[in-house]
Enzyme design. Sequence first.
Site, PDB file in Angstrom:
ATOM      1  N   LYS A 284      -3.002   3.994  13.780  1.00  0.00           N
ATOM      2  CA  LYS A 284      -2.447   5.292  13.298  1.00  0.00           C
ATOM      3  C   LYS A 284      -3.085   6.238  14.164  1.00  0.00           C
ATOM      4  CE  LYS A 284      -1.832   5.438   9.094  1.00  0.00           C
ATOM      5  NZ  LYS A 284      -2.052   5.563   7.473  1.00  0.00           N
ATOM      6  N   GLU A 370       0.008   0.704  -8.837  1.00  0.00           N
ATOM      7  CA  GLU A 370      -0.007   1.509 -10.103  1.00  0.00           C
ATOM      8  C   GLU A 370      -0.046   0.875 -11.515  1.00  0.00           C
ATOM      9  OE1 GLU A 370       1.851   3.867  -6.569  1.00  0.00           O
ATOM     10  OE2 GLU A 370       2.217   2.050  -7.456  1.00  0.00           O
ATOM     11  N   ARG A 398       5.759   4.477 -12.151  1.00  0.00           N
ATOM     12  CA  ARG A 398       5.722   3.066 -11.613  1.00  0.00           C
ATOM     13  C   ARG A 398       4.938   2.215 -12.661  1.00  0.00           C
ATOM     14  NH1 ARG A 398       5.395   1.660  -5.499  1.00  0.00           N
ATOM     15  NH2 ARG A 398       7.697   1.999  -5.277  1.00  0.00           N
TER      16      ARG A 398
END
Length: 626
Positions: A284, A370, A398
Amino acid sequence: MSFEPSKYPTLALASTVEELRLRPKSILPLLCNELREYLLASVSYSSGHLASGLGVVELTVALHYVYNTPFDSLVWDVGHQAYPHKILTGRRDNIGTIRQKNGLHPFPWREESEFDVLSVGHSSTSISAGLGMAVAASKEARGRKTVCLIGDGAITAGMAFEAMNHAGSVKVDILVVLNDNEMSISENVGALNHRLATILSGEAYTCIRENSKKVFNAVSPIKELFKRTEEHLKGMLVPGTLFEELGFNYIGPIDGHDIGALVLTLRNMQSLKGPQFLHVITKKGKGYYPAEHDPITWHSVPKFDPNRGLLPENTGGLLSYSEVFGQWLSETASVDNKMIAITPAMREGSGMVKFSREYPDQYFDVAIAEQHAVTFAAGLAIGGYNPVVAIYSTFLQRAYDQVIHDIAIQKLSVLFAIDRGGVVGGDGPTHQGVFDLAFLRCIPNIVIMTPSDENECRQMLYTGYHYKGGPSVVRYPRGYGTGARLESLASLPLGRGIVKRRGVKIAILNFGALLSQAIVVAEDLNTTLVDMRFVKPLDNELILEIAEEHQIMVTLEEGVIKGGAGSGINELLMAKRRQILVLNIGLPDEFIPQGDQEQIRIDYELDSAGIQRKITDWLGQDIDIV
């Protein structure tokens, strides 16, 4: 910012993916370098997601080079990393408008391009959607390929594994590419794994593998021995046993920055049948030193000078609501070792970095999960601990089932610190936190609080944490507070509002951080102003008293009007048969687009001028009431 062909001559030769595929493979490394440079220049100019896109430049180029997109479906997960994809698919010249009002969408968006086959914003959806597309493609029988690109964070979610488990039984042709940028396994990338990936994806190995299965299929003991031997050898060399068990043919890991290896492996895999899994290692922030060494800070950035490599700092001296929450966490943990804080992979955004370092035994990052976060909190509450779930409004959606079944029905004392409530800004419709009040206030046994400033936020966190009658919610906005003085912590009287100003004829009943805007309106129109503080339970006594003393009520909230906090007041007035004009001000029945937070508030008339205009326009001929 405009694209300069002279500055990026190789990238200029690939304004479309069709042009890209006409170029020789030998120029791809140079094209990737220019694409990375252009991405850095455009994001530093306009703001946006940076580190993720820098890490997938070669992978994006290779996928579009090998696959016949958009005929072949390339399905992105989350979409933070899709900027290079947008640049290569006809949106290069407009990339500087990303996340801005009327500009490019921050994520893949179906309405924006035929190359964006799935609109995304939340994580872990790509494999489920891609499997549906692959099944449709198999029925269509035109040779359409389906590729799903998912990150190592997103693949931890249950939905991704549910989809892979299903794909293994359906056995349609689908390729899942895991973009793995965890540095802890970077040592797996090397010549051996490059060679292994090439072998495992090549025709010779596939032929041996499939023919051997056919030969040994009739002889059960020998077939089982072959299968175990193959799995043992493969498990020793590559970490793919789990994906093999789910029914995928695992290939990798390979270096995600070696464009030649990527193209070769993807071409080999095009002809493989059934579910395929390609494990790609990337870094990244690749190619930009600050982002490589701190990809979290450089994940989403404001405008900055790429030559200096420094992000602008907040010089206003104000605390953000997320910082207020983080400070309260540390303050509480210092005197209560039964406090447990939980985040679904949003430590930085939720202001929990300092707390996580100071109190690691009281901190849990459950990854992008979640639903698990909420039910995990339920178990902690049952076990005698005091869980605090820090979650963005848009991500709490969610876990709605878990809030109801695992928390509220059982009256468990769990505090939900809901960040990014209301207008969020540049991340667009998928991230605007506008539905939480509407979907939470209908749940029994729940307390919902909406602070109007950072001091009230602290007091409400304290109140909710010490409330033992069931779950509680403190819902606060993205951004900085008002500079309010922070007072000593004390529990607020449950369901009690505060009259901030006395006026005549009109009363404004405010929920949350729009109070600073409402104060201006109240002064101009000489209205009563109430900081309601609690969406549930409502201050029924105060509301009915206000109804007796005024001719008009105006409810104000930064959330959807339908089913929102104002609806609760409407329901009470009707139930008590009180005849009074009521104007509900909030957000309309539509998805809120991207743009600057303040600009969105102006557009939807949630600034002081807009609120006042809405009131006077609504009154019309009755303007003399004011």
